[in-house]
Write a protein that holds these residues in place. Structure first.
Motif, PDB file in Angstrom:
ATOM      1  N   HIS A   1      39.364  25.158  43.728  1.00 36.99           N
ATOM      2  CA  HIS A   1      39.354  26.615  43.569  1.00 36.99           C
ATOM      3  C   HIS A   1      38.966  27.316  44.871  1.00 36.99           C
ATOM      4  O   HIS A   1      38.592  28.481  44.850  1.00 36.99           O
ATOM      5  N   GLY A   2      39.027  26.587  45.997  1.00 41.00           N
ATOM      6  CA  GLY A   2      38.897  27.260  47.292  1.00 41.00           C
ATOM      7  C   GLY A   2      37.621  26.990  48.055  1.00 41.00           C
ATOM      8  O   GLY A   2      37.332  27.711  49.012  1.00 41.00           O
ATOM      9  N   HIS A   3      36.855  26.008  47.665  1.00 44.33           N
ATOM     10  CA  HIS A   3      35.597  25.719  48.328  1.00 44.33           C
ATOM     11  C   HIS A   3      35.746  25.717  49.842  1.00 44.33           C
ATOM     12  O   HIS A   3      36.626  25.023  50.345  1.00 44.33           O
ATOM     13  N   PRO A   4      34.929  26.461  50.596  1.00 40.05           N
ATOM     14  CA  PRO A   4      33.765  27.199  50.117  1.00 40.05           C
ATOM     15  C   PRO A   4      33.994  28.690  49.860  1.00 40.05           C
ATOM     16  O   PRO A   4      33.105  29.326  49.333  1.00 40.05           O
ATOM     17  N   LEU A   5      35.172  29.225  50.202  1.00 38.63           N
ATOM     18  CA  LEU A   5      35.398  30.675  50.098  1.00 38.63           C
ATOM     19  C   LEU A   5      36.807  30.970  49.624  1.00 38.63           C
ATOM     20  O   LEU A   5      37.762  30.350  50.093  1.00 38.63           O
TER      21      LEU A   5
ATOM     22  N   PRO B   1      34.157  16.991  39.663  1.00 40.71           N
ATOM     23  CA  PRO B   1      34.679  17.394  38.347  1.00 40.71           C
ATOM     24  C   PRO B   1      35.895  18.302  38.513  1.00 40.71           C
ATOM     25  O   PRO B   1      35.948  19.116  39.426  1.00 40.71           O
ATOM     26  N   GLY B   2      36.863  18.126  37.639  1.00 41.79           N
ATOM     27  CA  GLY B   2      38.078  18.934  37.718  1.00 41.79           C
ATOM     28  C   GLY B   2      39.175  18.249  38.510  1.00 41.79           C
ATOM     29  O   GLY B   2      40.327  18.658  38.441  1.00 41.79           O
ATOM     30  N   LEU B   3      38.831  17.209  39.301  1.00 44.09           N
ATOM     31  CA  LEU B   3      39.860  16.466  40.026  1.00 44.09           C
ATOM     32  C   LEU B   3      40.081  15.080  39.415  1.00 44.09           C
ATOM     33  O   LEU B   3      41.130  14.474  39.618  1.00 44.09           O
TER      34      LEU B   3
ATOM     35  N   LEU C   1      46.671  25.884  40.755  1.00 41.53           N
ATOM     36  CA  LEU C   1      47.900  25.642  41.514  1.00 41.53           C
ATOM     37  C   LEU C   1      47.547  25.579  42.993  1.00 41.53           C
ATOM     38  O   LEU C   1      46.987  26.526  43.540  1.00 41.53           O
ATOM     39  N   THR C   2      47.881  24.460  43.629  1.00 45.17           N
ATOM     40  CA  THR C   2      47.652  24.274  45.054  1.00 45.17           C
ATOM     41  C   THR C   2      49.011  24.092  45.716  1.00 45.17           C
ATOM     42  O   THR C   2      49.771  23.219  45.312  1.00 45.17           O
ATOM     43  N   HIS C   3      49.339  24.940  46.675  1.00 44.92           N
ATOM     44  CA  HIS C   3      50.649  24.804  47.328  1.00 44.92           C
ATOM     45  C   HIS C   3      50.743  23.505  48.114  1.00 44.92           C
ATOM     46  O   HIS C   3      51.731  22.782  48.017  1.00 44.92           O
TER      47      HIS C   3
ATOM     48  N   LYS D   1      42.853  31.001  48.703  1.00 44.99           N
ATOM     49  CA  LYS D   1      41.767  30.011  48.643  1.00 44.99           C
ATOM     50  C   LYS D   1      41.475  29.463  50.041  1.00 44.99           C
ATOM     51  O   LYS D   1      42.279  29.585  50.940  1.00 44.99           O
ATOM     52  N   TRP D   2      40.315  28.812  50.186  1.00 46.49           N
ATOM     53  CA  TRP D   2      39.900  28.210  51.472  1.00 46.49           C
ATOM     54  C   TRP D   2      40.028  29.260  52.587  1.00 46.49           C
ATOM     55  O   TRP D   2      40.524  28.991  53.677  1.00 46.49           O
ATOM     56  N   LEU D   3      39.531  30.449  52.272  1.00 47.76           N
ATOM     57  CA  LEU D   3      39.729  31.625  53.134  1.00 47.76           C
ATOM     58  C   LEU D   3      38.962  31.445  54.435  1.00 47.76           C
ATOM     59  O   LEU D   3      37.757  31.219  54.434  1.00 47.76           O
ATOM     60  N   ARG D   4      39.678  31.581  55.560  1.00 46.53           N
ATOM     61  CA  ARG D   4      39.006  31.417  56.862  1.00 46.53           C
ATOM     62  C   ARG D   4      39.209  32.593  57.795  1.00 46.53           C
ATOM     63  O   ARG D   4      38.493  32.727  58.782  1.00 46.53           O
ATOM     64  N   ASP D   5      40.160  33.458  57.483  1.00 39.43           N
ATOM     65  CA  ASP D   5      40.383  34.603  58.383  1.00 39.43           C
ATOM     66  C   ASP D   5      40.945  35.797  57.628  1.00 39.43           C
ATOM     67  O   ASP D   5      41.783  35.652  56.736  1.00 39.43           O
ATOM     68  N   ILE D   6      40.444  36.972  58.047  1.00 36.40           N
ATOM     69  CA  ILE D   6      40.987  38.248  57.568  1.00 36.40           C
ATOM     70  C   ILE D   6      41.348  39.041  58.813  1.00 36.40           C
ATOM     71  O   ILE D   6      40.477  39.334  59.635  1.00 36.40           O
ATOM     72  N   THR D   7      42.621  39.325  58.969  1.00 39.12           N
ATOM     73  CA  THR D   7      43.068  40.099  60.132  1.00 39.12           C
ATOM     74  C   THR D   7      43.640  41.431  59.672  1.00 39.12           C
ATOM     75  O   THR D   7      44.539  41.468  58.835  1.00 39.12           O
ATOM     76  N   LEU D   8      43.093  42.508  60.221  1.00 42.01           N
ATOM     77  CA  LEU D   8      43.623  43.834  59.933  1.00 42.01           C
ATOM     78  C   LEU D   8      44.798  44.095  60.850  1.00 42.01           C
ATOM     79  O   LEU D   8      44.678  43.923  62.071  1.00 42.01           O
ATOM     80  N   ALA D   9      45.933  44.455  60.263  1.00 37.28           N
ATOM     81  CA  ALA D   9      47.176  44.565  61.028  1.00 37.28           C
ATOM     82  C   ALA D   9      47.705  45.988  60.971  1.00 37.28           C
ATOM     83  O   ALA D   9      47.442  46.728  60.015  1.00 37.28           O
ATOM     84  N   ASP D  10      48.454  46.344  61.999  1.00 35.79           N
ATOM     85  CA  ASP D  10      48.988  47.710  62.084  1.00 35.79           C
ATOM     86  C   ASP D  10      50.378  47.826  61.471  1.00 35.79           C
ATOM     87  O   ASP D  10      51.043  48.827  61.626  1.00 35.79           O
ATOM     88  N   ARG D  11      50.811  46.726  60.776  1.00 31.67           N
ATOM     89  CA  ARG D  11      52.099  46.796  60.071  1.00 31.67           C
ATOM     90  C   ARG D  11      52.024  45.864  58.855  1.00 31.67           C
ATOM     91  O   ARG D  11      51.189  44.950  58.835  1.00 31.67           O
ATOM     92  N   PRO D  12      52.888  46.092  57.892  1.00 37.73           N
ATOM     93  CA  PRO D  12      52.866  45.227  56.705  1.00 37.73           C
ATOM     94  C   PRO D  12      53.163  43.776  57.093  1.00 37.73           C
ATOM     95  O   PRO D  12      53.950  43.519  58.003  1.00 37.73           O
TER      96      PRO D  12
END
Lengths: 380, 380
Positions: free
Chosen positions: B195-199, A47-49, B53-55, B213-224
């Motif tokens: 909308h980003g399944h699953p995360l 749904p939605g696609l 919106l999907t890039h 969307k489709w989040l797979r990694d979070i990296t903490l960085a020491d600079r912007p």
């Protein structure tokens, strides 16, 4: 009325030779949407696609007070609520649905309406009551020749104020091929608002205009329906004066799941050299698809694709096909062409019609294959 | 690589003075979609009506093998599957989300990109794990200043091949205002593919580009973070040379649920004379909306609308407003204007920027009121 509504509702027209897509067409494109082509990967579209086209507004429907009436040339008129429909024997059918206007915006000159490119399609599992069972229950009188379906969606089109309304010949409405459904569920859940909540018609094999959404009335009539959506819209015409042929069953089409990855703005595909597995789907509303051919050189040469085995359980659903391609650096144009069991196929040059209906010109997917030495993406 | 990808991926540009919407813009409009404005009637937007919106492409995600990594400047890197995330304490937040490019296609000259008019918005209930809890668990090192979020969506944009990737300052990522979520459910169900399944990330109050969307990694960085989506895209600029200001929180906006019924093609609204109940929604990412004004004469005069009481449970969701209008025969232009608790409001003349970001020009809804003697619709 027509004169006053004429201020807000212009006649159908064709774009000028250099005329870009207008803000009015864009407003339709922003509300309605196609199938993102990568969603061809799913047998059943989430749904939605699945594509959506709404002529007017999506109505606010209260399922608790919704009633479907069956009346006109019947012995026992029916007034059914949702519980009454759900209590009847149900069937589920997997159906590929396509908008009659799919492909319109690729025509030259371009008919000005919902500006579809190739993506107005989707496949869902629709659950509901066979229409023939409801008609048998109501007892269709011999005088009836047509069933007229009315939705709750209300608006103006080309100067005519109307509820969305379409007819089907009685032989189609009461027959078992294609087996019309009054559906209350999509993919196992209640219909979403944009797909006709709480009730819609599903006419397997026919273009989307026949699948009346927000269905509230079925009237058996003793003459063919001549309302706006039947005799003004959805006709195949070369000029506005001619009556035209009606739009009915879906012409065959194959679509390719675009390989590789896209450029955001151009949607051109990027692949790296070597074997690329191509796949896609193909369908026809006349008969199951019997053959899919693939071209990797812009239509100069064609090769047979491998079709998934026929699935007797889902005769109205698209069929998957696959093909292997060895990509070499440079620019390529990929196409696929479907032929159904009755010999209907897709044209390479599009016969134009003024409404932009039933346009099944073969898709062209532009692919750029990088050379092997190409560098690494950002952040890898 | 950049030179070769340059063949498929053009620099950002602005449309010429008379240039209609291009086929490339149309291809984006056909895949992505806005909120059909009648869906402003729902407090929480049903799936399939919320803007998307999907890039690049929607990735094929296997929830059973999906892993989220948390790494970089942390004491205990994490690798979490979905069961591990679902086992942690969850919160649900109702969030109004808007695309940073909403309103772009109304600008003159028009930045060439996804051509939104006013409808790139939606409100959903997102369920997931607070990001600050995950960061506390991993133990952020003092050197960290930014969290960088990587999605599985891969493509090319303006010549740069990339996974979609955005950063948030550590104070935002680890803070409790707005309380960023790693979400696995939308409106009580698993995220839909688009909308980003699953995360996905949810950053209440920020424009959509931050909600990776489709989040797979979070990296903490020491600079912007200085990647494409942070320093090239999503900047407020007048010319391509300047670095520009970053796009962050959502500017206030009110939208009107269009009254009456539409003409199919022009989307102009038709009403009959007499009292018309107007309603709509208003939101801001800076502070709750404090005031909505309505104009029924094209912006010449403004009256305060009645706002629903503030809902302390949903500070990041839109607020409903209502207004009574007595329609007289003729043409009218309706508008609404939101002001938030920090005094941010909507402009009547749009300050232009080259990317078409954060455009919150007031909506204009054209309504034609028929005279009382107007006739009956077809078939009634």
């Amino acid at each position: 009325m027509a004169a006053r509504l004429g201020e807000v509702s212009a006649p159908a027209r064709v774009a000028g030779p250099e005329e870009g897509v207008t803000v009015e067409e864009l407003a339709l494109a922003a509300r309605n949407h196609g199938l993102p082509l990568e969603a061809l990967r799913y047998d059943v579209t989430p749904p939605g696609l699945h594509y959506v086209l709404t002529h007017y507004d999506i109505p606010a429907a209260d399922p608790d007070t919704w009633r479907l009436t069956v009346r006109g040339e019947v012995r026992e008129p029916l007034t059914l609520d949702l519980d009454a429909l759900r209590a009847r024997p149900a069937v589920t059918r997997r159906v590929t649905m396509e908008c009659a206007g799919n492909g319109r915006a690729l025509l030259s000159p371009r008919p000005v309406s919902q500006p579809w490119l190739v993506e107005a399609v989707g496949t869902a599992e629709w659950t509901g009551v066979p229409l023939r069972a409801l008609l048998a229950e109501a007892g269709v009188r011999p005088a009836a020749v047509e069933a007229v379906f009315t939705g709750a969606d209300h608006g103006v089109e080309r100067g005519v104020e109307q509820d969305y309304r379409r007819g089907l010949p009685l032989a189609v409405a009461a027959g078992d091929d294609p087996g019309v459904l009054v559906a209350y569920a999509m993919n196992g859940a209640p219909l979403p608002p944009q797909h006709g909540h709480p009730l819609r018609l599903v006419v397997p094999g026919w273009y989307g205009m026949a699948h009346v959404k927000w269905l509230r009335d079925i009237t058996l009539a003793d003459r063919p329906f001549t309302g706006f959506q039947q005799t003004t819209a959805y006709r195949l015409r070369q000029s506005p004066e001619e009556p035209g042929e009606p739009v009915t069953r879906i012409a065959p089409r194959a679509l390719l799941l675009p390989p590789g990855f896209p450029d955001f703005m151009s949607r051109v595909r990027v692949v790296r050299p070597g074997e690329v597995r191509l796949e896609g789907r193909a369908w026809s509303g006349h008969a199951p698809v019997a053959r899919v051919e693939v071209s990797t050189d812009g239509g100069a040469g064609w090769q047979d694709a491998e079709l998934d085995p026929p699935d007797a359980a889902h005769p109205w659903a698209w069929r998957r096909w696959r093909h292997r391609w060895t990509a070499a650096p440079g620019r390529h144009v990929l196409s696929a062409r479907a032929t159904d069991g009755q010999g209907h196929t897709q044209p390479l040059d599009q016969p134009w019609n003024r409404g932009g209906f039933a346009v099944n010109l073969v898709q062209r997917v532009e692919v750029h294959c990088l050379d092997g030495a190409a560098g690494e993406p950002e952040g890898s």
